[in-house]
Design a protein around this motif. Structure first.
Motif, PDB file in Angstrom:
ATOM      1  N   GLY A   1       0.814  -1.207   0.000  1.00  0.00           N
ATOM      2  CA  GLY A   1       0.000   0.000   0.000  1.00  0.00           C
ATOM      3  C   GLY A   1       0.846   1.255   0.000  1.00  0.00           C
ATOM      4  O   GLY A   1       0.420   2.311  -0.457  1.00  0.00           O
ATOM      5  N   CYS A   2       2.058   1.141   0.508  1.00  0.00           N
ATOM      6  CA  CYS A   2       2.947   2.301   0.566  1.00  0.00           C
ATOM      7  C   CYS A   2       3.778   2.461  -0.703  1.00  0.00           C
ATOM      8  O   CYS A   2       4.558   3.394  -0.818  1.00  0.00           O
ATOM      9  N   THR A   3       3.644   1.483  -1.619  1.00  0.00           N
ATOM     10  CA  THR A   3       4.416   1.555  -2.853  1.00  0.00           C
ATOM     11  C   THR A   3       3.990   2.769  -3.665  1.00  0.00           C
ATOM     12  O   THR A   3       2.815   2.932  -3.983  1.00  0.00           O
ATOM     13  N   LYS A   4       4.952   3.599  -3.988  1.00  0.00           N
ATOM     14  CA  LYS A   4       4.670   4.821  -4.750  1.00  0.00           C
ATOM     15  C   LYS A   4       5.645   4.929  -5.916  1.00  0.00           C
ATOM     16  O   LYS A   4       6.742   4.375  -5.872  1.00  0.00           O
ATOM     17  N   PRO A   5       5.256   5.657  -6.951  1.00  0.00           N
ATOM     18  CA  PRO A   5       6.169   5.838  -8.087  1.00  0.00           C
ATOM     19  C   PRO A   5       7.396   6.638  -7.661  1.00  0.00           C
ATOM     20  O   PRO A   5       7.303   7.500  -6.785  1.00  0.00           O
ATOM     21  N   PRO A   6       8.551   6.372  -8.265  1.00  0.00           N
ATOM     22  CA  PRO A   6       9.783   7.098  -7.923  1.00  0.00           C
ATOM     23  C   PRO A   6       9.742   8.525  -8.482  1.00  0.00           C
ATOM     24  O   PRO A   6      10.319   8.812  -9.540  1.00  0.00           O
ATOM     25  N   SER A   7       9.066   9.390  -7.770  1.00  0.00           N
ATOM     26  CA  SER A   7       8.807  10.752  -8.258  1.00  0.00           C
ATOM     27  C   SER A   7      10.070  11.514  -8.643  1.00  0.00           C
ATOM     28  O   SER A   7      10.116  12.176  -9.687  1.00  0.00           O
ATOM     29  N   GLU A   8      11.097  11.424  -7.800  1.00  0.00           N
ATOM     30  CA  GLU A   8      12.323  12.183  -8.070  1.00  0.00           C
ATOM     31  C   GLU A   8      12.988  11.724  -9.369  1.00  0.00           C
ATOM     32  O   GLU A   8      13.470  12.540 -10.153  1.00  0.00           O
ATOM     33  N   LYS A   9      12.990  10.416  -9.592  1.00  0.00           N
ATOM     34  CA  LYS A   9      13.608   9.879 -10.805  1.00  0.00           C
ATOM     35  C   LYS A   9      12.786  10.246 -12.046  1.00  0.00           C
ATOM     36  O   LYS A   9      13.341  10.512 -13.112  1.00  0.00           O
ATOM     37  N   ILE A  10      11.471  10.253 -11.873  1.00  0.00           N
ATOM     38  CA  ILE A  10      10.596  10.634 -12.987  1.00  0.00           C
ATOM     39  C   ILE A  10      10.807  12.105 -13.339  1.00  0.00           C
ATOM     40  O   ILE A  10      10.913  12.478 -14.510  1.00  0.00           O
ATOM     41  N   GLU A  11      10.887  12.942 -12.313  1.00  0.00           N
ATOM     42  CA  GLU A  11      11.111  14.373 -12.536  1.00  0.00           C
ATOM     43  C   GLU A  11      12.471  14.622 -13.191  1.00  0.00           C
ATOM     44  O   GLU A  11      12.608  15.502 -14.050  1.00  0.00           O
ATOM     45  N   ALA A  12      13.471  13.838 -12.786  1.00  0.00           N
ATOM     46  CA  ALA A  12      14.808  13.979 -13.373  1.00  0.00           C
ATOM     47  C   ALA A  12      14.776  13.616 -14.859  1.00  0.00           C
ATOM     48  O   ALA A  12      15.422  14.265 -15.689  1.00  0.00           O
ATOM     49  N   ALA A  13      14.001  12.584 -15.189  1.00  0.00           N
ATOM     50  CA  ALA A  13      13.872  12.170 -16.591  1.00  0.00           C
ATOM     51  C   ALA A  13      13.171  13.252 -17.406  1.00  0.00           C
ATOM     52  O   ALA A  13      13.598  13.589 -18.519  1.00  0.00           O
ATOM     53  N   GLU A  14      12.102  13.808 -16.852  1.00  0.00           N
ATOM     54  CA  GLU A  14      11.366  14.869 -17.544  1.00  0.00           C
ATOM     55  C   GLU A  14      12.245  16.103 -17.744  1.00  0.00           C
ATOM     56  O   GLU A  14      12.207  16.744 -18.798  1.00  0.00           O
ATOM     57  N   GLN A  15      13.041  16.422 -16.738  1.00  0.00           N
ATOM     58  CA  GLN A  15      13.923  17.586 -16.827  1.00  0.00           C
ATOM     59  C   GLN A  15      15.005  17.366 -17.879  1.00  0.00           C
ATOM     60  O   GLN A  15      15.383  18.295 -18.606  1.00  0.00           O
TER      61      GLN A  15
ATOM     62  N   ALA B   1      -3.181  -1.619  -5.094  1.00  0.00           N
ATOM     63  CA  ALA B   1      -1.906  -1.332  -4.435  1.00  0.00           C
ATOM     64  C   ALA B   1      -1.016  -2.564  -4.274  1.00  0.00           C
ATOM     65  O   ALA B   1       0.203  -2.492  -4.439  1.00  0.00           O
ATOM     66  N   LEU B   2      -1.624  -3.703  -3.976  1.00  0.00           N
ATOM     67  CA  LEU B   2      -0.854  -4.919  -3.737  1.00  0.00           C
ATOM     68  C   LEU B   2      -0.092  -5.375  -4.981  1.00  0.00           C
ATOM     69  O   LEU B   2       0.944  -6.028  -4.873  1.00  0.00           O
ATOM     70  N   PHE B   3      -0.604  -5.004  -6.158  1.00  0.00           N
ATOM     71  CA  PHE B   3      -0.008  -5.497  -7.404  1.00  0.00           C
ATOM     72  C   PHE B   3       0.840  -4.452  -8.139  1.00  0.00           C
ATOM     73  O   PHE B   3       1.312  -4.702  -9.240  1.00  0.00           O
ATOM     74  N   ARG B   4       1.006  -3.303  -7.549  1.00  0.00           N
ATOM     75  CA  ARG B   4       1.817  -2.272  -8.201  1.00  0.00           C
ATOM     76  C   ARG B   4       3.298  -2.630  -8.159  1.00  0.00           C
ATOM     77  O   ARG B   4       3.803  -3.114  -7.157  1.00  0.00           O
ATOM     78  N   ASP B   5       3.953  -2.355  -9.270  1.00  0.00           N
ATOM     79  CA  ASP B   5       5.395  -2.614  -9.355  1.00  0.00           C
ATOM     80  C   ASP B   5       6.017  -1.521 -10.230  1.00  0.00           C
ATOM     81  O   ASP B   5       5.794  -1.473 -11.436  1.00  0.00           O
ATOM     82  N   TYR B   6       6.787  -0.661  -9.603  1.00  0.00           N
ATOM     83  CA  TYR B   6       7.376   0.466 -10.323  1.00  0.00           C
ATOM     84  C   TYR B   6       8.824   0.196 -10.753  1.00  0.00           C
ATOM     85  O   TYR B   6       9.569   1.124 -11.055  1.00  0.00           O
ATOM     86  N   GLY B   7       9.174  -1.080 -10.791  1.00  0.00           N
ATOM     87  CA  GLY B   7      10.527  -1.441 -11.209  1.00  0.00           C
ATOM     88  C   GLY B   7      10.831  -0.997 -12.634  1.00  0.00           C
ATOM     89  O   GLY B   7      11.892  -0.431 -12.919  1.00  0.00           O
ATOM     90  N   LYS B   8       9.878  -1.244 -13.540  1.00  0.00           N
ATOM     91  CA  LYS B   8      10.073  -0.841 -14.932  1.00  0.00           C
ATOM     92  C   LYS B   8      10.100   0.674 -15.059  1.00  0.00           C
ATOM     93  O   LYS B   8      10.823   1.230 -15.900  1.00  0.00           O
ATOM     94  N   VAL B   9       9.317   1.344 -14.222  1.00  0.00           N
ATOM     95  CA  VAL B   9       9.292   2.809 -14.229  1.00  0.00           C
ATOM     96  C   VAL B   9      10.673   3.354 -13.892  1.00  0.00           C
ATOM     97  O   VAL B   9      11.172   4.285 -14.533  1.00  0.00           O
ATOM     98  N   GLU B  10      11.298   2.755 -12.888  1.00  0.00           N
ATOM     99  CA  GLU B  10      12.636   3.199 -12.485  1.00  0.00           C
ATOM    100  C   GLU B  10      13.640   2.990 -13.621  1.00  0.00           C
ATOM    101  O   GLU B  10      14.500   3.839 -13.865  1.00  0.00           O
ATOM    102  N   GLN B  11      13.516   1.860 -14.305  1.00  0.00           N
ATOM    103  CA  GLN B  11      14.424   1.578 -15.423  1.00  0.00           C
ATOM    104  C   GLN B  11      14.235   2.591 -16.553  1.00  0.00           C
ATOM    105  O   GLN B  11      15.210   3.119 -17.105  1.00  0.00           O
ATOM    106  N   LEU B  12      12.977   2.852 -16.889  1.00  0.00           N
ATOM    107  CA  LEU B  12      12.684   3.809 -17.961  1.00  0.00           C
ATOM    108  C   LEU B  12      13.126   5.221 -17.579  1.00  0.00           C
ATOM    109  O   LEU B  12      13.632   5.973 -18.416  1.00  0.00           O
ATOM    110  N   ALA B  13      12.932   5.570 -16.316  1.00  0.00           N
ATOM    111  CA  ALA B  13      13.328   6.902 -15.851  1.00  0.00           C
ATOM    112  C   ALA B  13      14.838   7.071 -15.951  1.00  0.00           C
ATOM    113  O   ALA B  13      15.340   8.113 -16.403  1.00  0.00           O
ATOM    114  N   ALA B  14      15.564   6.040 -15.544  1.00  0.00           N
ATOM    115  CA  ALA B  14      17.029   6.104 -15.586  1.00  0.00           C
ATOM    116  C   ALA B  14      17.538   6.192 -17.023  1.00  0.00           C
ATOM    117  O   ALA B  14      18.426   6.998 -17.334  1.00  0.00           O
TER     118      ALA B  14
END
Length: 206
Positions: A20-34, A74-87
Motif C-alpha cells: 500500500g505504501c508503494t509509490k512511483p519514484p517521483s524524483e527519478k521521474i522528474e529527473a527524466a522529464e527535466q 496497491a498490492l499489485f503495483r510494481d514500479y521497477g520498470k518505471v525506475e528503469q525507464l526513468a534512468a
C-alpha cells in the motif's frame, strides 16, 4: 496450526501495508522529464531531430507505465520498470544534449564559412557594378545597382541569425545571398562582354 496462522497474519498484514505504501519514484521521474526538457531547450529538435523524437517516445513510455501501475490495486503495483525507464530517459537526455552541443558547433562553423563566402561574393559583385555600362540602359543598370546594395544590406540578417545562434537559418540566408550575387555578377559580365564585342567589331562601310 494455530501458531502458524498467528505467524502468517502479521506477515500478510506487513506485505499489504508495504504494498500500500508503494509509490512511483517521483524524483527519478522528474529527473527524466527535466533531462528531456533540457535537451529540447538546447536545440535537439533542430540539430538531432530523430534522436530527440526517440527520446520523447521513451518519456511517453515512462508516463504510460506510471499510469498503468497507478491504476492497479496497491498490492499489485510494481514500479521497477518505471525506475528503469526513468534512468534510461535521463541518461539518453544527457547524451542527446551533449550531441546537440557538438552539432551546434559544427553548424556554427558552417554558418561562419557560408557568411564569409557570401561577403566575398557581394564584394565582388559591387566591384563589377562600378564597371557596369550606363548608356541607353541606365534604368536597368540602376536596378542592378539597387540589387547589389540590397544584397550588401542583407548580410546583416546573416549576422543577426548567427548572433541568435540560429546557424541553420544563417547558412540558408548566406547561400541565398551568394547565389543572388553570382546571378547579378553574371548579368553584369554579360553586358560588359557585349560592349567589348561591339568595340572590337569593324565599322561597316557604306
Amino acid at each position: 496450526m494455530v501458531q502458524i496462522k498467528q505467524l502468517l497474519v502479521p506477515v500478510a498484514l506487513t506485505a499489504l501495508i508495504a504494498a500500500g505504501c508503494t509509490k512511483p519514484p517521483s524524483e527519478k521521474i522528474e529527473a527524466a522529464e527535466q533531462a528531456v526538457k533540457d535537451a529540447q531547450q538546447s536545440g535537439a529538435g533542430t540539430y538531432t531531430a530523430e534522436e530527440y523524437a526517440k527520446l520523447e517516445g521513451t518519456l511517453d513510455a515512462l508516463k504510460k507505465e506510471v499510469s498503468e501501475q497507478d491504476g492497479k490495486f496497491a498490492l499489485f503495483r510494481d514500479y521497477g520498470k518505471v525506475e528503469q525507464l526513468a534512468a534510461s530517459t535521463a541518461a539518453e537526455g544527457q547524451r542527446v544534449k551533449t550531441e546537440v552541443a557538438k552539432k551546434k558547433e559544427e553548424a556554427k562553423a558552417g554558418a561562419l564559412q557560408a557568411q564569409q563566402v557570401a561577403q566575398e561574393a557581394v564584394a565582388s559583385t559591387l566591384k563589377l557594378v562600378a564597371r557596369a555600362p550606363v548608356g541607353k540602359d541606365r534604368a536597368a543598370v540602376e536596378g542592378i545597382k539597387n540589387d547589389a546594395e540590397a544584397l550588401k544590406a542583407s548580410l546583416n540578417q546573416v549576422q543577426l541569425a548567427i548572433d541568435k545562434e540560429d546557424y541553420p537559418a544563417a547558412q540558408t540566408q548566406a547561400k541565398a545571398i551568394n547565389d543572388k550575387s553570382r546571378a547579378v555578377s553574371d548579368e553584369i559580365e554579360s553586358a560588359l562582354a557585349k560592349i567589348g564585342k561591339g568595340k572590337s567589331s569593324p565599322s561597316r562601310k557604306h
